[in-house]
Design an enzyme around this catalytic site. Structure first.
Site, PDB file in Angstrom:
ATOM      1  N   LYS A 286      16.294  31.470   7.237  1.00 60.01           N
ATOM      2  CA  LYS A 286      17.332  31.324   6.772  1.00 60.01           C
ATOM      3  C   LYS A 286      17.393  30.156   5.480  1.00 60.01           C
ATOM      4  O   LYS A 286      17.857  30.331   4.386  1.00 60.01           O
ATOM      5  CB  LYS A 286      18.224  31.021   7.776  1.00 60.01           C
ATOM      6  CG  LYS A 286      19.412  30.243   7.433  1.00 60.01           C
ATOM      7  CD  LYS A 286      20.241  29.600   8.697  1.00 60.01           C
ATOM      8  CE  LYS A 286      19.841  28.357   9.314  1.00 60.01           C
ATOM      9  NZ  LYS A 286      20.168  27.169   8.357  1.00 60.01           N
TER      10      LYS A 286
ATOM     11  N   CYS B  10      15.396  29.026  11.534  1.00 64.21           N
ATOM     12  CA  CYS B  10      15.614  28.169  10.390  1.00 64.21           C
ATOM     13  C   CYS B  10      14.856  28.596   9.147  1.00 64.21           C
ATOM     14  O   CYS B  10      15.102  28.690   8.179  1.00 64.21           O
ATOM     15  CB  CYS B  10      15.032  27.039  10.794  1.00 64.21           C
ATOM     16  SG  CYS B  10      16.116  26.098  11.939  1.00 64.21           S
TER      17      CYS B  10
ATOM     18  N   LYS C 249      31.540  27.203  26.768  1.00 66.01           N
ATOM     19  CA  LYS C 249      30.331  26.342  26.636  1.00 66.01           C
ATOM     20  C   LYS C 249      30.771  24.847  27.049  1.00 66.01           C
ATOM     21  O   LYS C 249      29.761  24.452  28.017  1.00 66.01           O
ATOM     22  CB  LYS C 249      30.096  25.928  25.081  1.00 66.01           C
ATOM     23  CG  LYS C 249      28.818  26.690  24.563  1.00 66.01           C
ATOM     24  CD  LYS C 249      28.558  26.338  23.145  1.00 66.01           C
ATOM     25  CE  LYS C 249      27.497  27.224  22.470  1.00 66.01           C
ATOM     26  NZ  LYS C 249      27.220  27.044  21.108  1.00 66.01           N
TER      27      LYS C 249
ATOM     28  N   THR D  62      25.182  27.301  10.341  1.00 71.43           N
ATOM     29  CA  THR D  62      25.230  27.493   9.145  1.00 71.43           C
ATOM     30  C   THR D  62      24.279  28.935   8.872  1.00 71.43           C
ATOM     31  O   THR D  62      23.153  28.687   8.325  1.00 71.43           O
ATOM     32  CB  THR D  62      24.710  26.716   8.148  1.00 71.43           C
ATOM     33  OG1 THR D  62      23.278  26.340   8.500  1.00 71.43           O
ATOM     34  CG2 THR D  62      25.791  25.496   8.093  1.00 71.43           C
TER      35      THR D  62
HETATM   36  C1  UDX Z   1      11.280  24.409  12.063  1.00 70.42           C
HETATM   37  C2  UDX Z   1      10.812  23.074  11.441  1.00 70.42           C
HETATM   38  O1  UDX Z   1       9.602  22.916  11.709  1.00 70.42           O
HETATM   39  C3  UDX Z   1      11.829  22.062  11.617  1.00 70.42           C
HETATM   40  O2  UDX Z   1      11.439  20.795  11.208  1.00 70.42           O
HETATM   41  C4  UDX Z   1      13.237  22.195  11.138  1.00 70.42           C
HETATM   42  O3  UDX Z   1      14.136  21.197  11.580  1.00 70.42           O
HETATM   43  C5  UDX Z   1      13.611  23.583  11.879  1.00 70.42           C
HETATM   44  O4  UDX Z   1      12.802  24.359  11.445  1.00 70.42           O
HETATM   45  P1  UDX Z   1      11.491  25.828  14.249  1.00 70.42           P
HETATM   46  O5  UDX Z   1      11.885  26.791  13.471  1.00 70.42           O
HETATM   47  O6  UDX Z   1      12.168  25.487  15.464  1.00 70.42           O
HETATM   48  O7  UDX Z   1      11.465  24.405  13.363  1.00 70.42           O
HETATM   49  O8  UDX Z   1       9.671  25.766  14.678  1.00 70.42           O
HETATM   50  P2  UDX Z   1       8.437  25.842  13.879  1.00 70.42           P
HETATM   51  O9  UDX Z   1       7.687  25.099  15.231  1.00 70.42           O
HETATM   52  O10 UDX Z   1       8.613  25.255  12.652  1.00 70.42           O
HETATM   53  O11 UDX Z   1       8.033  27.305  13.983  1.00 70.42           O
HETATM   54  C6  UDX Z   1       8.655  28.101  13.060  1.00 70.42           C
HETATM   55  C7  UDX Z   1       7.857  29.560  12.945  1.00 70.42           C
HETATM   56  O12 UDX Z   1       6.505  29.163  12.283  1.00 70.42           O
HETATM   57  C8  UDX Z   1       7.364  30.038  14.346  1.00 70.42           C
HETATM   58  O13 UDX Z   1       7.859  31.631  14.318  1.00 70.42           O
HETATM   59  C9  UDX Z   1       5.965  29.684  14.382  1.00 70.42           C
HETATM   60  O14 UDX Z   1       5.222  30.513  15.255  1.00 70.42           O
HETATM   61  C10 UDX Z   1       5.513  29.618  13.179  1.00 70.42           C
HETATM   62  N1  UDX Z   1       4.413  29.043  12.951  1.00 70.42           N
HETATM   63  C11 UDX Z   1       4.384  27.611  12.891  1.00 70.42           C
HETATM   64  C12 UDX Z   1       3.060  29.624  12.529  1.00 70.42           C
HETATM   65  O15 UDX Z   1       2.982  30.831  12.213  1.00 70.42           O
HETATM   66  N2  UDX Z   1       2.061  28.587  12.166  1.00 70.42           N
HETATM   67  C13 UDX Z   1       1.908  27.274  12.196  1.00 70.42           C
HETATM   68  O16 UDX Z   1       1.297  26.925  11.975  1.00 70.42           O
HETATM   69  C14 UDX Z   1       3.253  26.828  12.619  1.00 70.42           C
END
Ligand code: UDX
Length: 440
Positions: free
Chosen positions: A267, A264, A36, A87
């Site tokens: 988990k 995220c 990496k 994690t």
């Molecule tokens: C999330 C949190 O938003 C972020 O603040 C944290 O630090 C890490 O986890 P992430 O998982 O990268 O971020 O993406 P996010 O944009 O939150 O979407 C997560 C999932 O929710 C995706 O599958 C997305 O499609 C879904 N989602 C999101 C919905 O189905 N509807 C929504 O309105 C928003």
């Protein structure tokens, strides 16, 4: 200007390290993986994050950002050490913090002066005490240290923007000295009057889980509202829009879909619920959000099966969108995985296309065909499922799509295709909560 080492160069460590070097500090992003580090030293970025390439290059060229696999020396040369290792979820639903523990020992063994040790990784509430004890027990000489918690709130696909323009910075610290050192790290943000919140360590850890689990809960809630809208002929988009006008609710994260994925939400919700149970409590709301999320993924499969005649046997289904959300190549816990597995299990075949996530999906799923365009993926298809709202799918020409498919059948799990046009082109279609579909 502080000398800072980030241990772990995943999307949190790399984005945060590059971001903090952009604030003017001297940052080493260190990783146990020599491969990496070699990739990074060759100017290549091993993860897909819009804007990260430029941010890294600018700060490497300015001499503020470097990469090293010699974690020991990086620790010795720094004032602040960020722990930014993975994690992942362990089998019992709790977060696996083994990497955090081993890094804590490594830090202790290489403490040659007072330093602030900061956990950026999402760790179970209470991990701070554990890490402090591990370090105290493994310190080689009588140097002192302080431990702080500085959780990340980065979304994949917008992590650079989320880091440089955060809604807030949370710093959990035991004393003024360590808090002030951390405040100095984020000073440029302070100038843009971004709130830097000073809490205890355990409160900072709790804020991360409480925020993330709430966002997941909000998504499961609108998904369940969408399902009821379907039963009663209401339009969830208008419901969400009207709800969002209430400042207490906000319009964000009220987009119904196939169920949330990513590294995220699945988990963190599991870890939060498990943590509650470990403390003789039950977090009913989050346990329900987890259950509702799996129900939603299963519901999409049922919708697709119904659209193609009640079974997948010998059906050719095209999956458009593999990543768990747009602007990332990450497919972890993506709703497309449940759909693909169900089609295969039902005796159907899958043709898939994602603008950037084909390779990542190919690493975890076999015997499906990947294509380089939606047109190629949909050729001779008996049905198409849009699983990720990539912008290019919003502009799909339905006339052209109908021509290349066996049957004009489409499941829009992200509600991005115009319903009026689907009707005009005589598609048999379904969606999520729009109250208008013809898949009877
Ligand atoms: C999330 C949190 O938003 C972020 O603040 C944290 O630090 C890490 O986890 P992430 O998982 O990268 O971020 O993406 P996010 O944009 O939150 O979407 C997560 C999932 O929710 C995706 O599958 C997305 O499609 C879904 N989602 C999101 C919905 O189905 N509807 C929504 O309105 C928003």
């Amino acid at each position: 200007m502080k000398k800072i080492t980030f241990i772990g160069t995943g999307y949190v460590g790399l984005v945060s390290g590059a971001g903090i070097s952009d604030f003017g500090h001297k940052v080493i992003c260190a990783d146990i993986s020599k491969e990496k580090i070699c990739t990074l030293n060759n100017g290549e970025i091993p993860i897909y994050e819009p804007g990260l390439n430029d941010l890294v290059k600018k700060n490497v060229d300015a001499g503020r950002l470097s990469f090293s696999s010699n974690i020991e020396n990086s620790i010795k040369d720094s004032d602040i050490i960020f722990i930014a290792v993975g994690t992942p979820e362990s089998n019992d639903g709790s977060a696996d913090i083994s990497a955090v523990k081993s890094v804590a020992i490594l830090i202790a063994e290489n403490l040659n002066d007072y330093k602030v040790i900061c956990t950026k990784s999402t760790v179970p509430v209470g991990t701070g005490e554990l890490v402090k004890n591990i370090i105290s027990e493994n310190i080689n000489n009588n140097v002192s240290f302080d431990y702080v918690s500085n959780p990340e709130f980065l979304r994949e696909g917008s992590a650079v923007n989320d880091f440089l323009w955060p809604d807030r910075v949370v710093i959990g610290a035991d004393n003024k000295r360590s808090f002030n050192i951390m405040k100095e790290v984020y000073d440029p943000l302070y100038i843009n009057n971004k709130p830097i919140l000073n809490t205890s360590i355990v409160t900072a850890e709790m804020i991360k889980y409480a925020a993330n689990a709430f966002l997941a809960l909000k998504i499961s809630y609108i998904n369940e509202v969408a399902n009821l809208c379907e039963a009663l002929g209401a339009d969830v988009h208008q419901v969400a829009k009207a709800m969002g006008k209430d400042g207490r609710i906000s319009p964000k994260f009220l987009h119904p879909g196939p169920g949330f994925g990513g590294s995220c939400f699945p988990k963190d919700t599991q870890a939060f619920a498990t943590l509650s149970r470990e403390n003789e409590l039950t977090m009913n709301t989050i346990e329900a959000a987890i259950k509702a999320n799996q129900y939603q993924k299963d519901r999409m499969v049922k919708k697709m099966k119904h659209l193609v005649g009640g079974h997948f046997k010998d059906k050719k289904i095209s999956i458009l969108g593999l990543s768990f959300k747009p602007n990332t190549d990450d497919v972890r816990d993506s709703a497309s995985i449940d759909m693909i597995n169900a089609i295969k299990k039902g005796g159907g075949s899958v043709r898939a296309y994602d603008p950037i996530a084909n390779e990542m999906m190919n690493d975890i799923i076999d015997d499906i065909k990947f294509f380089k365009s939606w047109e190629d993926a949909c050729l001779d298809a008996d049905g198409v499922a849009i699983m990720t709202e990539w912008n290019e799918f919003r502009a799909i020409n339905l006339e052209q799509l109908k021509k290349i498919m066996n049957e004009p059948v489409l499941l829009d799990t992200r509600n991005i295709i115009n319903i009026k046009k689907l009707n005009e082109h005589n598609f048999k279609f379904d969606n999520v909560g729009r109250g208008d579909h013809n898949a009877h």
